[in-house]
Write a protein that holds these residues in place. Structure first.
Motif, PDB file in Angstrom:
ATOM      1  N   THR A  51       0.842  -1.188   0.000  1.00 52.78           N
ATOM      2  CA  THR A  51       0.000   0.000   0.000  1.00 52.78           C
ATOM      3  C   THR A  51       0.880   1.242   0.000  1.00 52.78           C
ATOM      4  N   GLY A  52       0.351   2.312  -0.591  1.00 53.76           N
ATOM      5  CA  GLY A  52       1.091   3.555  -0.624  1.00 53.76           C
ATOM      6  C   GLY A  52       0.160   4.742  -0.728  1.00 53.76           C
ATOM      7  N   ASN A  53       0.575   5.844  -0.141  1.00 52.00           N
ATOM      8  CA  ASN A  53      -0.195   7.080  -0.201  1.00 52.00           C
ATOM      9  C   ASN A  53       0.776   8.240  -0.402  1.00 52.00           C
ATOM     10  N   TYR A  54       0.538   9.027  -1.463  1.00 48.80           N
ATOM     11  CA  TYR A  54       1.459  10.117  -1.794  1.00 48.80           C
ATOM     12  C   TYR A  54       0.697  11.435  -1.842  1.00 48.80           C
ATOM     13  N   LYS A  55       1.127  12.385  -1.034  1.00 47.90           N
ATOM     14  CA  LYS A  55       0.508  13.704  -0.990  1.00 47.90           C
ATOM     15  C   LYS A  55       1.322  14.640  -1.872  1.00 47.90           C
ATOM     16  N   LEU A  56       0.843  14.818  -3.106  1.00 49.02           N
ATOM     17  CA  LEU A  56       1.576  15.629  -4.065  1.00 49.02           C
ATOM     18  C   LEU A  56       1.571  17.100  -3.680  1.00 49.02           C
ATOM     19  N   LYS A  83      -3.674  19.978  -2.316  1.00 57.65           N
ATOM     20  CA  LYS A  83      -4.934  19.686  -3.002  1.00 57.65           C
ATOM     21  C   LYS A  83      -4.977  18.297  -3.644  1.00 57.65           C
ATOM     22  N   TRP A  84      -3.823  17.725  -3.980  1.00 61.49           N
ATOM     23  CA  TRP A  84      -3.789  16.448  -4.687  1.00 61.49           C
ATOM     24  C   TRP A  84      -3.218  15.344  -3.799  1.00 61.49           C
ATOM     25  N   ASN A  85      -3.926  14.186  -3.809  1.00 57.51           N
ATOM     26  CA  ASN A  85      -3.483  13.025  -3.045  1.00 57.51           C
ATOM     27  C   ASN A  85      -3.687  11.762  -3.889  1.00 57.51           C
ATOM     28  N   PHE A  86      -2.683  10.891  -3.919  1.00 56.91           N
ATOM     29  CA  PHE A  86      -2.748   9.658  -4.703  1.00 56.91           C
ATOM     30  C   PHE A  86      -2.514   8.460  -3.774  1.00 56.91           C
ATOM     31  N   SER A  87      -3.221   7.368  -4.044  1.00 59.64           N
ATOM     32  CA  SER A  87      -3.060   6.166  -3.218  1.00 59.64           C
ATOM     33  C   SER A  87      -3.113   4.925  -4.105  1.00 59.64           C
ATOM     34  N   ARG A 105      -5.592  -8.301  -6.481  1.00 56.51           N
ATOM     35  CA  ARG A 105      -6.257  -7.110  -6.992  1.00 56.51           C
ATOM     36  C   ARG A 105      -5.400  -5.884  -6.729  1.00 56.51           C
ATOM     37  N   MET A 106      -5.652  -4.835  -7.541  1.00 56.13           N
ATOM     38  CA  MET A 106      -4.982  -3.558  -7.344  1.00 56.13           C
ATOM     39  C   MET A 106      -6.027  -2.448  -7.356  1.00 56.13           C
ATOM     40  N   ASP A 107      -5.885  -1.505  -6.442  1.00 58.72           N
ATOM     41  CA  ASP A 107      -6.741  -0.328  -6.369  1.00 58.72           C
ATOM     42  C   ASP A 107      -5.853   0.910  -6.485  1.00 58.72           C
ATOM     43  N   VAL A 108      -6.238   1.811  -7.386  1.00 60.95           N
ATOM     44  CA  VAL A 108      -5.524   3.074  -7.551  1.00 60.95           C
ATOM     45  C   VAL A 108      -6.544   4.202  -7.434  1.00 60.95           C
ATOM     46  N   TRP A 136     -14.856  21.362  -1.563  1.00 61.13           N
ATOM     47  CA  TRP A 136     -15.286  20.173  -2.304  1.00 61.13           C
ATOM     48  C   TRP A 136     -14.143  19.174  -2.390  1.00 61.13           C
ATOM     49  N   THR A 137     -14.500  17.891  -2.385  1.00 67.62           N
ATOM     50  CA  THR A 137     -13.515  16.841  -2.611  1.00 67.62           C
ATOM     51  C   THR A 137     -14.005  15.956  -3.768  1.00 67.62           C
ATOM     52  N   ILE A 138     -13.140  15.724  -4.739  1.00 70.01           N
ATOM     53  CA  ILE A 138     -13.476  14.899  -5.893  1.00 70.01           C
ATOM     54  C   ILE A 138     -12.500  13.729  -5.943  1.00 70.01           C
ATOM     55  N   GLY A 139     -13.029  12.531  -6.063  1.00 65.95           N
ATOM     56  CA  GLY A 139     -12.174  11.341  -6.076  1.00 65.95           C
ATOM     57  C   GLY A 139     -12.434  10.474  -7.286  1.00 65.95           C
ATOM     58  N   LEU A 140     -11.387   9.811  -7.770  1.00 70.68           N
ATOM     59  CA  LEU A 140     -11.491   8.841  -8.866  1.00 70.68           C
ATOM     60  C   LEU A 140     -10.738   7.598  -8.465  1.00 70.68           C
ATOM     61  N   GLY A 141     -11.392   6.456  -8.527  1.00 70.41           N
ATOM     62  CA  GLY A 141     -10.757   5.203  -8.148  1.00 70.41           C
ATOM     63  C   GLY A 141     -10.882   4.164  -9.253  1.00 70.41           C
ATOM     64  N   ILE A 142      -9.846   3.377  -9.449  1.00 68.05           N
ATOM     65  CA  ILE A 142      -9.837   2.293 -10.431  1.00 68.05           C
ATOM     66  C   ILE A 142      -9.360   1.036  -9.721  1.00 68.05           C
ATOM     67  N   TYR A 143     -10.063  -0.092  -9.960  1.00 71.48           N
ATOM     68  CA  TYR A 143      -9.610  -1.342  -9.360  1.00 71.48           C
ATOM     69  C   TYR A 143      -9.582  -2.448 -10.410  1.00 71.48           C
TER      70      TYR A 143
END
Length: 220
Positions: A142-147, A150-154, A195-198, A213-220
Motif C-alpha cells: 500500500t502507498g499514499n502520496y501527498k503531491l 490539493k492532490w493526493n494519490f493512493s 487485486r490492485m486499487d488506484v 469540495w472533494t473529488i475522487g477517482l478510483g480504479i480497481y
C-alpha cells in the motif's frame, strides 16, 4: 502468551461453492467452549528515521475445535448437532512488515506465511486437514502520496492464496442418479486472488475553516 476461551463457535461448510452455510453455536452439553493457547514473538526496529521493520511469529493451539462430519446433512436438519465432532486444531505463521513514513509518502509492504490445520476424530479418516481459514501466502503493498495540499494519490495491491474447499473427484450412479465422490476434506483450493486499487483525490480546500469540495477517482 495468552489463553482465550470463547463460548460461541462458528461452523463453515465450504463444500458448496455458492455458500459457506455459516452457523454459530453457543456452548452447550454437546458443544464445549473452544480454548486457544497462543504464543507470539516479535522484533520491531526503526531505522533511517522514516523506516520501520518488524518480524513476528506465532503459534496457536485449539481445544474443542468443532467441524461437520463427512457427508453431513446440513439442510432442514433439526438435529444438526448430531453432525458435529470436536477435536484439536493448530495454526502458525510468520509476518514481515516494512513501513516508510515521510511528510509526503506513506508506504507499507507486508508478507505473511501461515498454516491452519485441524485433526478431529471421525472427520477425514482421522487425518489432519486444512481448515477453511488456511491461506498460506498473503502479500500486501500500500502507498499514499501527498503531491500537494490539493492532490493526493493512493495505491493498494494484494495477493492471497485461494481458500481450501472440498470438490468431487468422480461420480457413481444409483438408480440413474449421479452421486458425487468427494476428495479428502479441503484437499482442493480456489485460485489465488489478487487485486490492485488506484485512487486520486482532489480537494478545493485552501483554508481549514472554509467550505470545500472533494473529488475522487478510483480504479480497481
Amino acid at each position: 502468551y495468552t489463553r482465550n476461551t470463547q463460548y460461541m463457535q462458528v461452523l463453515q461448510n465450504n463444500t458448496l461453492s455458492y455458500t459457506s452455510l455459516e452457523t454459530w453455536f453457543p456452548a452447550n452439553p454437546n458443544v464445549k467452549p473452544i480454548i486457544v493457547d497462543a504464543i507470539s514473538l516479535g522484533w520491531f526496529q526503526k531505522f533511517l528515521n522514516n523506516y520501520e521493520f518488524s518480524v513476528e511469529a506465532y503459534l496457536k493451539k485449539y481445544q474443542n475445535q468443532i467441524d461437520y462430519i463427512d457427508h453431513a446433512k446440513l439442510i432442514n436438519n433439526p438435529y444438526i448437532e448430531g453432525e458435529i465432532r470436536n477435536g484439536e486444531a493448530n495454526s502458525y505463521g510468520m509476518e514481515f512488515v516494512l513501513k516508510k513514513e515521510s511528510e509526503k509518502l506513506t508506504a507499507n509492504l507486508s508478507y505473511t506465511f501461515s498454516k491452519s490445520l485441524r485433526k478431529i476424530k471421525g472427520i477425514n479418516n482421522d487425518q489432519e486437514y486444512s481448515s477453511p481459514f488456511d491461506i498460506p501466502h498473503d502479500l500486501r503493498i500500500t502507498g499514499n502520496y501527498k503531491l500537494s495540499p490539493k492532490w493526493n494519490f493512493s495505491m493498494a495491491w494484494l495477493y492471497m492464496s485461494g481458500r481450501p474447499l472440498t470438490l468431487p473427484v468422480g461420480f457413481y450412479f444409483d438408480d440413474k442418479e449421479p452421486i458425487p465422490i468427494y476428495s479428502e476434506r479441503n484437499a482442493s483450493r480456489f485460485p489465488a486472488y489478487h487485486r490492485m486499487d488506484v485512487a486520486a483525490t482532489y480537494t478545493t480546500r485552501t483554508e481549514s475553516d472554509k467550505p470545500y469540495w472533494t473529488i475522487g477517482l478510483g480504479i480497481y
